[in-house]
Design an enzyme around this catalytic site. Structure first.
Site, PDB file in Angstrom:
ATOM      1  N   CYS A 182      -0.449  34.291  10.630  1.00  0.00           N
ATOM      2  CA  CYS A 182       0.034  34.340  11.654  1.00  0.00           C
ATOM      3  C   CYS A 182       0.671  33.514  13.013  1.00  0.00           C
ATOM      4  O   CYS A 182       0.266  32.826  13.712  1.00  0.00           O
ATOM      5  CB  CYS A 182      -0.932  34.869  12.981  1.00  0.00           C
ATOM      6  SG  CYS A 182      -1.671  36.564  11.853  1.00  0.00           S
ATOM      7  N   GLU A 183       1.538  32.611  12.611  1.00  0.00           N
ATOM      8  CA  GLU A 183       2.848  31.872  13.431  1.00  0.00           C
ATOM      9  C   GLU A 183       4.345  31.563  13.025  1.00  0.00           C
ATOM     10  O   GLU A 183       4.543  31.685  11.738  1.00  0.00           O
ATOM     11  CB  GLU A 183       1.507  30.074  13.354  1.00  0.00           C
ATOM     12  CG  GLU A 183       0.253  30.246  12.703  1.00  0.00           C
ATOM     13  CD  GLU A 183      -0.068  29.388  14.187  1.00  0.00           C
ATOM     14  OE1 GLU A 183       0.990  28.737  15.169  1.00  0.00           O
ATOM     15  OE2 GLU A 183      -1.867  29.691  14.836  1.00  0.00           O
ATOM     16  N   TYR A 209       0.910  14.255   0.783  1.00  0.00           N
ATOM     17  CA  TYR A 209       0.208  15.206   2.481  1.00  0.00           C
ATOM     18  C   TYR A 209       0.271  16.320   1.918  1.00  0.00           C
ATOM     19  O   TYR A 209       1.451  16.830   3.099  1.00  0.00           O
ATOM     20  CB  TYR A 209       1.124  14.663   2.919  1.00  0.00           C
ATOM     21  CG  TYR A 209       1.425  12.370   3.386  1.00  0.00           C
ATOM     22  CD1 TYR A 209       0.138  11.878   3.860  1.00  0.00           C
ATOM     23  CD2 TYR A 209       2.297  11.719   2.881  1.00  0.00           C
ATOM     24  CE1 TYR A 209      -0.620  10.713   3.838  1.00  0.00           C
ATOM     25  CE2 TYR A 209       2.462  10.424   2.918  1.00  0.00           C
ATOM     26  CZ  TYR A 209       0.708   9.924   3.215  1.00  0.00           C
ATOM     27  OH  TYR A 209       0.756   9.067   3.374  1.00  0.00           O
ATOM     28  N   GLU A 253       1.184  -1.225  -0.352  1.00  0.00           N
ATOM     29  CA  GLU A 253      -0.081  -0.210   0.163  1.00  0.00           C
ATOM     30  C   GLU A 253       0.428   0.894  -0.213  1.00  0.00           C
ATOM     31  O   GLU A 253       0.994   2.099   0.760  1.00  0.00           O
ATOM     32  CB  GLU A 253      -1.132   0.078   1.398  1.00  0.00           C
ATOM     33  CG  GLU A 253      -1.866  -1.274   1.775  1.00  0.00           C
ATOM     34  CD  GLU A 253      -1.581  -1.401   2.991  1.00  0.00           C
ATOM     35  OE1 GLU A 253      -0.885  -0.143   3.969  1.00  0.00           O
ATOM     36  OE2 GLU A 253      -2.896  -1.821   3.976  1.00  0.00           O
ATOM     37  N   PRO A 254       1.372   1.450  -1.115  1.00  0.00           N
ATOM     38  CA  PRO A 254       2.277   2.670  -1.202  1.00  0.00           C
ATOM     39  C   PRO A 254       1.547   4.408  -1.198  1.00  0.00           C
ATOM     40  O   PRO A 254       0.798   3.699  -2.137  1.00  0.00           O
ATOM     41  CB  PRO A 254       3.175   2.453  -2.240  1.00  0.00           C
ATOM     42  CG  PRO A 254       2.506   1.736  -3.280  1.00  0.00           C
ATOM     43  CD  PRO A 254       1.824   0.769  -2.758  1.00  0.00           C
ATOM     44  N   TYR A 280       5.897  17.966  10.681  1.00  0.00           N
ATOM     45  CA  TYR A 280       7.330  16.769  10.810  1.00  0.00           C
ATOM     46  C   TYR A 280       8.398  16.910  10.162  1.00  0.00           C
ATOM     47  O   TYR A 280       9.557  16.806   9.836  1.00  0.00           O
ATOM     48  CB  TYR A 280       6.866  15.843   9.505  1.00  0.00           C
ATOM     49  CG  TYR A 280       5.393  15.095   9.152  1.00  0.00           C
ATOM     50  CD1 TYR A 280       5.272  14.756  10.080  1.00  0.00           C
ATOM     51  CD2 TYR A 280       4.881  16.020   8.035  1.00  0.00           C
ATOM     52  CE1 TYR A 280       3.384  14.088  10.111  1.00  0.00           C
ATOM     53  CE2 TYR A 280       3.490  15.520   8.200  1.00  0.00           C
ATOM     54  CZ  TYR A 280       2.568  14.079   8.765  1.00  0.00           C
ATOM     55  OH  TYR A 280       1.351  14.060   8.499  1.00  0.00           O
TER      56      TYR A 280
HETATM   57  C1  LIG Z   1      -0.747   5.971   5.024  1.00  0.00           C
HETATM   58  C2  LIG Z   1      -1.105   4.385   5.207  1.00  0.00           C
HETATM   59  C3  LIG Z   1       0.064   3.777   3.669  1.00  0.00           C
HETATM   60  C4  LIG Z   1       1.386   4.228   2.922  1.00  0.00           C
HETATM   61  O1  LIG Z   1       2.102   5.105   3.598  1.00  0.00           O
HETATM   62  P1  LIG Z   1       3.348   6.120   2.499  1.00  0.00           P
HETATM   63  O2  LIG Z   1       3.927   6.370   3.493  1.00  0.00           O
HETATM   64  O3  LIG Z   1       2.471   7.686   1.984  1.00  0.00           O
HETATM   65  O4  LIG Z   1       3.572   4.872   1.770  1.00  0.00           O
HETATM   66  C5  LIG Z   1      -0.463   2.778   3.503  1.00  0.00           C
HETATM   67  N1  LIG Z   1      -0.956   2.031   4.285  1.00  0.00           N
HETATM   68  C6  LIG Z   1      -1.750   2.199   5.481  1.00  0.00           C
HETATM   69  C7  LIG Z   1      -2.679   1.112   6.624  1.00  0.00           C
HETATM   70  C8  LIG Z   1      -1.177   3.993   5.879  1.00  0.00           C
HETATM   71  O5  LIG Z   1      -1.984   4.205   6.979  1.00  0.00           O
END
Ligand SMILES: *Cc1c(COP(=O)(O)O)cnc(C)c1O
Length: 423
Positions: free
Chosen positions: A343-344, A372, A274-275, A317
């Site tokens: 204003c931060e 992001y 899941e990238p 971050y």
């Molecule tokens: C955020 C997230 C991702 C993706 O993370 P990346 O660092 O953007 O690849 C994949 N799986 C889950 C469960 C997430 O919460």
């Protein structure tokens, strides 16, 4: 950095277009994404993993604009979602429900019901409480929810504290040691079919060792569960692959493939990853205009029309983003803070950065803003959300128009007793 954003004849281009020309048409600030960059990132990953037959589910939260999802879906990606809103965006982008995985620490009953109704491919469940509520919702609807257990493998991903998720003290997943108990509970539920496990240990991971540790733990638990009579036929290996923002080493995809091969490929399980960031991070930039330059103590403040509400990563971050002028300027580099008008003190894109001086009216590209970025933007300081543009070679489309002031005002409502425009 993505090669789709390159300097030609002194001007930064995205694919075949000059970014400055797009800026002239849509105004600043805006996000600009490259279709070619999205496709080439997807292709690099798909090619590296082809022999292992790993399915790629794009983690939509990195950039959930349906045009981005659709671009990746056209290359073969499914979608990893974390909310009912993202589910709607993935469906709007044309991702088949079967290729959608619903992740996230807690989901509402409405979200579960909506996802069941649409027949999504899998729910990644992170607690016994959630397993119970999913079972209740599914039973009521006379459905069986396909479930994967998200385990917490207690591995330190070695990344920023706010994006580490695989330690015992993090809120994510169930302690991997509790997996047998979970599958036993699931087996007794009519509304649940649990045959999968998932891990996701963090984000912006550039050292691959933590993946190897997590996948080994997953392997051990899979074997142990099978011995106890549970069927596990799918492993979801999570996201988290890092990218180059500054001087990081980009993770070597063939090493990543080797780790998957060495740890889980012989288990006869369907595999998926899941990238998010890896696919979109360097496929986008934020273009912003210099409003004015202010001389400070030992440094200049370059104040831009973009701000932390548009891109919060630097302050949230402590993230580094390269900043480049769209048009090259001469002059000696000096120490510069690139900041927004909010204003931060946390409203900055770069601090004490050695860079070429900029002048009012100059356009700057904040690089690596495709993940992001827009998704985390807000209207703080009552600044309307900025547009997003998708380029495809020599054409572009505004995939999210700039929010107008009227639209921003229309979101709020005055009660009768305060509304002076009503008699
Ligand atoms: C955020 C997230 C991702 C993706 O993370 P990346 O660092 O953007 O690849 C994949 N799986 C889950 C469960 C997430 O919460």
């Amino acid at each position: 950095m993505s090669s789709e954003f390159t300097e030609r004849d002194g001007h930064m281009h995205v694919e075949a277009l000059a970014l400055g020309d797009i800026a002239a048409e849509v105004g600043t600030p805006f996000y600009c994404y490259s279709s070619a960059a999205l496709r080439s990132r997807y292709a690099a990953l798909a090619t590296a993993l082809a022999a292992l037959k790993v399915d790629i589910f794009y983690a939509v939260k990195a950039n959930s604009n349906p045009a981005i999802i659709a671009t990746l879906a056209a290359e073969g990606a499914g979608a990893d979602i974390v909310s009912g809103g993202e589910l709607r965006q993935a469906l709007a982008a044309g991702v088949p429900a079967q290729k959608i995985v619903f992740a996230g620490v807690a989901k509402t009953e409405e979200e579960l019901a909506f996802a069941l109704e649409h027949g999504i491919g899998q729910f990644n469940v992170e607690s016994f409480a959630e397993l119970n509520s999913l079972n209740q919702v599914a039973t009521k609807m006379q459905r069986v929810a396909p479930v994967g257990l998200r385990v917490n493998p207690d591995v330190d991903a070695g990344t920023h504290a706010k994006i580490t998720t695989g330690r015992k003290e993090n809120k994510f997943g169930i302690d991997i040691a509790a997996a047998p108990e979970f599958f036993k509970a699931a087996a007794a539920m009519d509304g649940i079919s649990a045959r999968s496990m998932s891990v996701h240990i963090g984000s912006q991971i550039t050292n691959l060792v933590p993946f190897e540790l997590a996948y080994r733990n997953l392997r051990e638990m899979t074997l142990s569960l099978r011995q106890q009579g549970f069927s596990i036929d799918h492993l979801d290996l999570g996201g988290g692959l890092g990218i180059v923002y500054d001087a990081e080493n980009e993770p070597d995809l063939s090493d990543y493939a080797r780790i998957i091969k060495a740890t889980v490929s012989d288990l006869d399980c369907r595999l998926s990853i899941e990238p998010g960031r890896f696919l979109t991070g360097n496929a986008g930039v934020l273009v912003t205009k210099v409003l004015l330059v202010k001389e400070g103590e030992g440094r200049d403040f370059v104040i831009t029309d973009g701000a932390m509400n548009d891109l919060i990563r630097p302050t949230l971050y402590e993230a580094f983003h390269d900043i480049r002028p769209l048009t090259q300027r001469s002059g000696d580099a000096r120490l510069i803070d690139v900041v927004g008008p909010i204003c931060e003190s946390g409203d900055y894109f770069a601090k004490s950065r050695l860079m070429q001086p900029a002048k009012a009216g100059d356009l700057l590209a904040v690089m690596g803003a495709g993940a992001y970025g827009a998704v985390m933007s807000s209207t703080y300081n009552s600044r309307p959300l900025i547009p997003e543009v998708l380029v495809d070679y020599a054409r572009f489309h505004i995939i999210r128009p700039r929010m107008s002031y009227a639209e921003m005002l229309a979101r709020d409502s005055l009660p009768d007793w305060l509304d002076k425009t009503k008699p």
